[in-house]
Design a protein around this motif. Structure first.
Motif, PDB file in Angstrom:
ATOM      1  N   THR A  44       0.845  -1.207   0.000  1.00  0.00           N
ATOM      2  CA  THR A  44       0.000   0.000   0.000  1.00  0.00           C
ATOM      3  C   THR A  44       0.873   1.247   0.000  1.00  0.00           C
ATOM      4  N   VAL A  98       1.456  -3.717   4.247  1.00  0.00           N
ATOM      5  CA  VAL A  98       1.145  -2.317   4.524  1.00  0.00           C
ATOM      6  C   VAL A  98       2.441  -1.568   4.799  1.00  0.00           C
ATOM      7  N   ILE A 121      -3.609  -8.167   6.720  1.00  0.00           N
ATOM      8  CA  ILE A 121      -2.263  -7.606   6.577  1.00  0.00           C
ATOM      9  C   ILE A 121      -1.250  -8.705   6.892  1.00  0.00           C
TER      10      ILE A 121
END
Lengths: 311, 254
Positions: A44, A98, A121
């Motif tokens: 991300t 992430v 995640i």
């Protein structure tokens, strides 16, 4: 496991092509243009504790074969990320990493605490490019002590893989990789952008609002490759190569230098399909060249005759 | 949003520094709306590296037209393209001009190549049977994009066609002499022109939509590069590619 699968800690990646943080949004923006499920992992954009509006325009400028940016980590903040984005990522069939960014070790700690219990995640990538508020505003990632401390704190708080993203704006990047490794990082990814600048000679003004920015794209690829080559020889943990990869050939250079995986960054802006194209082309390349175990291809740069190598 | 390789069906040199390119893409042509743009990869080299955004100038059932001002290396390379060459295109992108604001008279104002999104808008407004008045300005007559646009008011900086001077002052005069009707201004052009135009719109209290040209990379909202200052307190910046390129003048700060 398929030919391209590999593990970092206990997380299995189906292939070795990831999308780089900041070049693929939150992973939910352009499903029309790319099948995210084909990626080895999706990283991300950097998430911070509080939402960040980002820097004033101009935030981007093109330079020869490069992109100079000063986005300023514009993002919605960790709470909105958890509420609005994470549910959309839960149906994807790729590894979600992430990327987190903070101004202090406490901020990294808080971010991990807030994100760690989310099963969607699978891993964290630490972006250490923010200014160090405690120590005069220099980027955290250029200070060995900060890199060690933040990695140590992250390691205490999570059993998920920790990837430390390294900046090239230091004298010897492998020292930073060694620091991250000795504090328990599971992998390092490099390189982040290089500090760069451009001036409009007509107006005599800097072309970016923040005067300097981060340079990415094929212009930095040879630098990135040299840094990856250096780091691979300094640490035992996996090195993930990043820097101006546009094509299969570019990716192969990084694998030959010893990268276990690569991240596709700026290329996503130019051809949103480039990471998936490289995955397909890599499969064909291995078939055509009878490469049965890709692990054997990694680091197989032929150095015979290069007498100037000390190591 | 479609990503397609499209073949060029015609290239027309309008003058030494402007070309018009038509390419075939029924998908883009039929889904494009007034004010949207396409993001074009010039070639497979890394010079230029990024795509270049172009307003959709006109569409038919099968084809899309863009106008290209030859300014930098990217646009220069486009002039070397030939019929049957393919272009790597992503589009249509961005938010279109809004058509449902209920004005009595729609005023279209284009400055130079900035007039590029207006023909599509003109056609859409015509279909709604709107009363339309068009203002076109440019530095000289070669830069007036008059195809498809029956402009009533024309100005050039050098006086080579129409009124010698600024298109915004023509608009100011026009509005000073017309009272009692409701108007909406739709404009596109260089930023200094838009800044002046917004002042005029505010003076007469007229609803005004403008299409911005900003530096862009991805065109799809992922890079966050094309920030525009917002006047909305909850959001400091908007993105030209996904929140625009068409904005209501009251929402942004130029």
């Amino acid at each position: 496991m398929t030919k391209f699968a590999f593990k970092i800690r206990d997380v299995e990646f189906k292939n070795r092509i990831f999308t780089a943080s900041g070049t693929f949004g939150y992973g939910v923006e352009i499903p029309q243009l790319i099948d995210v499920n084909k990626l080895g992992a999706l990283i991300t954009k950097s998430i911070t504790l509080n939402p960040r509006a980002g820097n004033p325009p101009n935030r981007i400028i093109e330079t020869p074969s490069g992109l100079l940016n000063s986005i300023g980590l514009a993002n919605i903040g960790v709470r909105e990320f958890l509420d609005k984005i994470l549910p959309q990522l839960s149906n994807l069939n790729t590894v979600i990493i992430v990327n987190i960014a903070g101004n202090s070790d406490e901020e990294y700690g808080k971010l991990i605490e807030m994100l760690n219990n989310e099963p969607v995640i699978k891993a964290f990538e630490l972006n250490l490019s923010c200014p160090n508020v405690k120590e005069g505003g220099l980027s955290l990632g250029t200070n060995l002590k900060s890199v060690s401390e933040i990695t140590r704190i992250a390691r205490k708080l999570t059993q998920k893989p920790i990837i430390v993203k390294l900046t090239p704006n230091v004298t010897k990047i492998s020292d930073f990789a060694i620091a991250a490794e000795s504090e328990g990082a599971d992998a390092v990814s490099l390189i982040n952008t290089l500090v760069g600048m451009a001036i409009d000679v007509k107006t005599r003004k800097p072309k970016l609002s923040t005067i300097t920015g981060g340079l990415s794209g094929p212009a930095i690829r040879p630098i990135a490759l040299a840094k990856v080559f250096e780091t691979v020889r300094a640490v035992k943990i996996p090195v993930i190569g990043i820097g101006g990869i546009l094509s299969l050939n570019d990716a192969l250079e990084f694998f030959l230098a010893g990268a276990k995986a690569v991240q596709i960054g700026t290329a996503n802006f130019i051809n949103p399909h480039s990471s998936v194209d490289i995955i397909t082309e890599l499969e064909k390349f291995c078939d055509d060249n009878c490469i049965k175990d890709f692990e054997e291809f990694i680091g197989s740069i032929d150095l015979s005759g290069n007498l100037a190598i000390n190591n | 949003m479609i990503h397609q390789f499209c073949s060029i069906t015609s290239i027309e040199k309008l003058n030494p520094s402007i070309i018009k390119i038509k390419f075939k893409s029924p998908l883009i042509a039929q889904s494009a709306k007034q004010g949207q743009f396409v993001n074009i990869r010039i070639d497979e080299t890394s010079v230029p590296l990024l795509r270049r955004p172009f307003s959709i100038y006109y569409t038919t059932e099968e084809e899309v037209e863009i106008v290209v001002g030859v300014m930098g290396m990217g646009t220069k390379k486009l002039t070397h393209k030939q019929v049957d060459d393919t272009l790597d295109i992503i589009g249509p992108l961005g938010k279109p001009f809004k058509l449902d604001d209920g004005e009595d008279i729609s005023i279209l104002v284009g400055g130079g190549l900035g007039a590029a999104p207006l023909p599509m808008l003109f056609r859409s407004l015509q279909r709604l049977k709107k009363n339309i008045v068009i203002f076109l300005g440019a530095k000289n007559k070669e830069y007036l994009l008059k195809d498809y646009l029956p402009a009533k008011y024309i100005s050039t900086d050098d006086g080579s066609e129409g009124y010698k001077g600024n298109i915004v002052s023509l608009l100011d005069n026009y509005l000073s002499n017309s009272a009692g009707k409701s108007y909406k201004i739709y404009a596109c052009g260089p930023t200094p022109m838009l800044i002046e135009l917004i002042k005029v719109a505010r003076k007469f209290n007229i609803n005004c939509e403008i299409s911005l040209e900003t530096m862009m990379a991805c065109g799809t909202g992922i890079c966050q590069g094309c920030a525009v200052k917002s006047k909305n307190s909850s959001k400091k910046y908007l993105l030209s590619c996904v929140d625009g390129p068409v904005f209501n003048a009251k929402d942004i700060e130029l």
